[in-house]
Design a protein around this motif. Sequence first.
Motif, PDB file in Angstrom:
ATOM      1  N   ILE A  15     -33.633   1.172-112.077  1.00  0.00           N
ATOM      2  CA  ILE A  15     -33.236   0.967-113.404  1.00  0.00           C
ATOM      3  C   ILE A  15     -34.251  -0.045-114.072  1.00  0.00           C
ATOM      4  N   LYS A  16     -34.570   0.557-115.170  1.00  0.00           N
ATOM      5  CA  LYS A  16     -35.819  -0.294-115.939  1.00  0.00           C
ATOM      6  C   LYS A  16     -35.395  -1.216-116.792  1.00  0.00           C
ATOM      7  N   TYR A  17     -36.345  -2.455-116.861  1.00  0.00           N
ATOM      8  CA  TYR A  17     -36.005  -3.384-117.818  1.00  0.00           C
ATOM      9  C   TYR A  17     -36.985  -2.822-118.971  1.00  0.00           C
ATOM     10  N   TRP A  18     -36.361  -2.889-120.315  1.00  0.00           N
ATOM     11  CA  TRP A  18     -37.151  -2.398-121.443  1.00  0.00           C
ATOM     12  C   TRP A  18     -36.210  -2.923-122.842  1.00  0.00           C
ATOM     13  N   GLY A  19     -36.775  -3.998-123.299  1.00  0.00           N
ATOM     14  CA  GLY A  19     -36.296  -4.729-124.265  1.00  0.00           C
ATOM     15  C   GLY A  19     -35.957  -6.391-124.237  1.00  0.00           C
ATOM     16  N   SER A 111     -48.925  -3.629-112.260  1.00  0.00           N
ATOM     17  CA  SER A 111     -50.168  -4.835-111.728  1.00  0.00           C
ATOM     18  C   SER A 111     -49.469  -6.282-112.041  1.00  0.00           C
ATOM     19  N   SER A 112     -49.117  -6.295-113.367  1.00  0.00           N
ATOM     20  CA  SER A 112     -48.728  -7.846-113.809  1.00  0.00           C
ATOM     21  C   SER A 112     -47.433  -8.301-112.912  1.00  0.00           C
ATOM     22  N   ALA A 113     -46.723  -7.445-112.434  1.00  0.00           N
ATOM     23  CA  ALA A 113     -45.627  -7.850-111.694  1.00  0.00           C
ATOM     24  C   ALA A 113     -46.083  -8.679-110.350  1.00  0.00           C
ATOM     25  N   GLY A 140     -43.922 -15.410-116.578  1.00  0.00           N
ATOM     26  CA  GLY A 140     -45.284 -14.863-116.809  1.00  0.00           C
ATOM     27  C   GLY A 140     -45.310 -13.154-117.040  1.00  0.00           C
ATOM     28  N   SER A 141     -44.514 -12.595-116.288  1.00  0.00           N
ATOM     29  CA  SER A 141     -44.265 -11.076-116.704  1.00  0.00           C
ATOM     30  C   SER A 141     -42.789 -10.795-116.249  1.00  0.00           C
ATOM     31  N   GLY A 142     -42.157 -10.412-117.106  1.00  0.00           N
ATOM     32  CA  GLY A 142     -40.691 -10.173-116.762  1.00  0.00           C
ATOM     33  C   GLY A 142     -40.429  -9.549-115.451  1.00  0.00           C
ATOM     34  N   SER A 195     -49.268  -1.662-124.560  1.00  0.00           N
ATOM     35  CA  SER A 195     -48.939  -2.601-123.365  1.00  0.00           C
ATOM     36  C   SER A 195     -47.348  -2.464-123.364  1.00  0.00           C
ATOM     37  N   SER A 196     -46.841  -3.041-122.202  1.00  0.00           N
ATOM     38  CA  SER A 196     -45.156  -3.001-122.116  1.00  0.00           C
ATOM     39  C   SER A 196     -44.715  -3.899-123.198  1.00  0.00           C
ATOM     40  N   SER A 197     -45.408  -5.011-123.335  1.00  0.00           N
ATOM     41  CA  SER A 197     -44.808  -6.225-124.294  1.00  0.00           C
ATOM     42  C   SER A 197     -44.886  -5.488-125.589  1.00  0.00           C
ATOM     43  N   GLY A 199     -44.781  -2.197-126.483  1.00  0.00           N
ATOM     44  CA  GLY A 199     -43.878  -1.105-126.403  1.00  0.00           C
ATOM     45  C   GLY A 199     -42.668  -1.729-126.783  1.00  0.00           C
ATOM     46  N   MET A 200     -42.122  -2.539-125.902  1.00  0.00           N
ATOM     47  CA  MET A 200     -40.740  -3.237-125.913  1.00  0.00           C
ATOM     48  C   MET A 200     -40.400  -3.751-127.261  1.00  0.00           C
ATOM     49  N   LYS A 201     -41.317  -4.534-128.047  1.00  0.00           N
ATOM     50  CA  LYS A 201     -41.005  -5.114-129.141  1.00  0.00           C
ATOM     51  C   LYS A 201     -40.866  -3.893-130.134  1.00  0.00           C
TER      52      LYS A 201
HETATM   53  O1  PMV Z   1     -42.834  -6.953-116.796  1.00  0.00           O
HETATM   54  P1  PMV Z   1     -43.699  -5.931-117.864  1.00  0.00           P
HETATM   55  O2  PMV Z   1     -43.695  -6.795-119.059  1.00  0.00           O
HETATM   56  O3  PMV Z   1     -44.823  -5.425-117.381  1.00  0.00           O
HETATM   57  O4  PMV Z   1     -42.602  -4.719-118.248  1.00  0.00           O
HETATM   58  C1  PMV Z   1     -42.258  -3.627-117.264  1.00  0.00           C
HETATM   59  C2  PMV Z   1     -41.521  -2.750-117.756  1.00  0.00           C
HETATM   60  C3  PMV Z   1     -41.280  -1.560-116.837  1.00  0.00           C
HETATM   61  O5  PMV Z   1     -42.266  -1.504-115.824  1.00  0.00           O
HETATM   62  C4  PMV Z   1     -41.488  -0.400-117.718  1.00  0.00           C
HETATM   63  C5  PMV Z   1     -40.057  -1.237-116.588  1.00  0.00           C
HETATM   64  C6  PMV Z   1     -39.640  -2.385-115.118  1.00  0.00           C
HETATM   65  O6  PMV Z   1     -38.390  -2.692-115.065  1.00  0.00           O
HETATM   66  O7  PMV Z   1     -40.462  -2.606-114.295  1.00  0.00           O
END
Ligand code: PMV
Length: 335
Positions: A15-19, A111-113, A140-142, A195-197, A199-201
Amino acid sequence: MNTVTCIAPVNIAVIKYWGKRDEVLILPTNDSISATLDMDQLHAKTTVMISPDFKEDRIWLNDKEEDIKNARLQNCLKQIRKRSQLPSSINDWKIHICSKNNFPTAAGLASSAAGYACLTAALAKLYKIEGDISTVARSGSGSACRSTIGGFVRWYMGSDKCGTDSLAKQIVPASHWPQMRILVLVVSDEQKKVSSSIGMKRSMETSELLQHRIKHVPERVNKMQQAIIEKDFKNFAELTMKDSNQFHAVCLDSYPPCIYMNNISNSIINLVHSYNDAVNNVKVAYTYDAGPNATLYLLEKDVPAVIGVLDYFFPPNENDTIEYRRGLPIEGVEP
Ligand code: PMV
């Protein structure tokens, strides 16, 4: 000088985090769920060193020196130094950080996770910090907050303004569902263009579909948690695919659209549905982060048949279309 090295795995959300409701503190607009993966070829390794001889804090990422002033990095360092259990004389010493990913960085492979989870775990060990560190990794990264814990993990969006309750908790350990397997199909290792950041914005500012999603994810998250607890693969797989599809629909609904998947990603989606239809069951699920690479969730007993089908339709070594990486959920960060 004192040195600590940690290895942290990636996590792939079902279940994705987006926003984000707060961009600085990285507070999400919904809960998310992932599995933390044991994949030899997909992890970050970070060494942190503290010494009275260091003149300034410095960081090297994949052998290249990066800007230590990066705001997210500074957020993590500040929180760690605040919670430090080291004597204050040592706490003032500068640190050096070396981190390497053994897989493509910023290609939609989390990778950032892995990177921020690893950095946080290593720093927490160096500064003798105990208790939850997921809130530090989150700044650092959600999605990094989910990689600080093993097994199946839920990141609670939280409700307070400072983000103290926006943290990750284990739903069940990996041993709860030992048959679960993961195949990562590396379609492209190019860096993503949006980037995710960003894209989310963009989605927060322009997508009406995201507003709909935010209202409906809470129900889906609870159903997913239940499917994991009950080891109900059919429900788990259907919810995973629907959530990935909705997340990418939100990306397309953003303006300008964020296009993360490519033709091969779409072919894999079609293949998975054709396979499930042919066996008259839901045996395999796909999910895509912000990139074209597919992660398949399936049970151990179905791995040989699914690999056979993938090899047939995407023959290995022919145009190098896809590279497979196999793995399974694991218990957490390794010291
Ligand atoms: O944590 P970020 O900023 O790399 O965002 C991750 C966003 C997704 O990978 C698309 C979804 C998720 O929940 O990992």
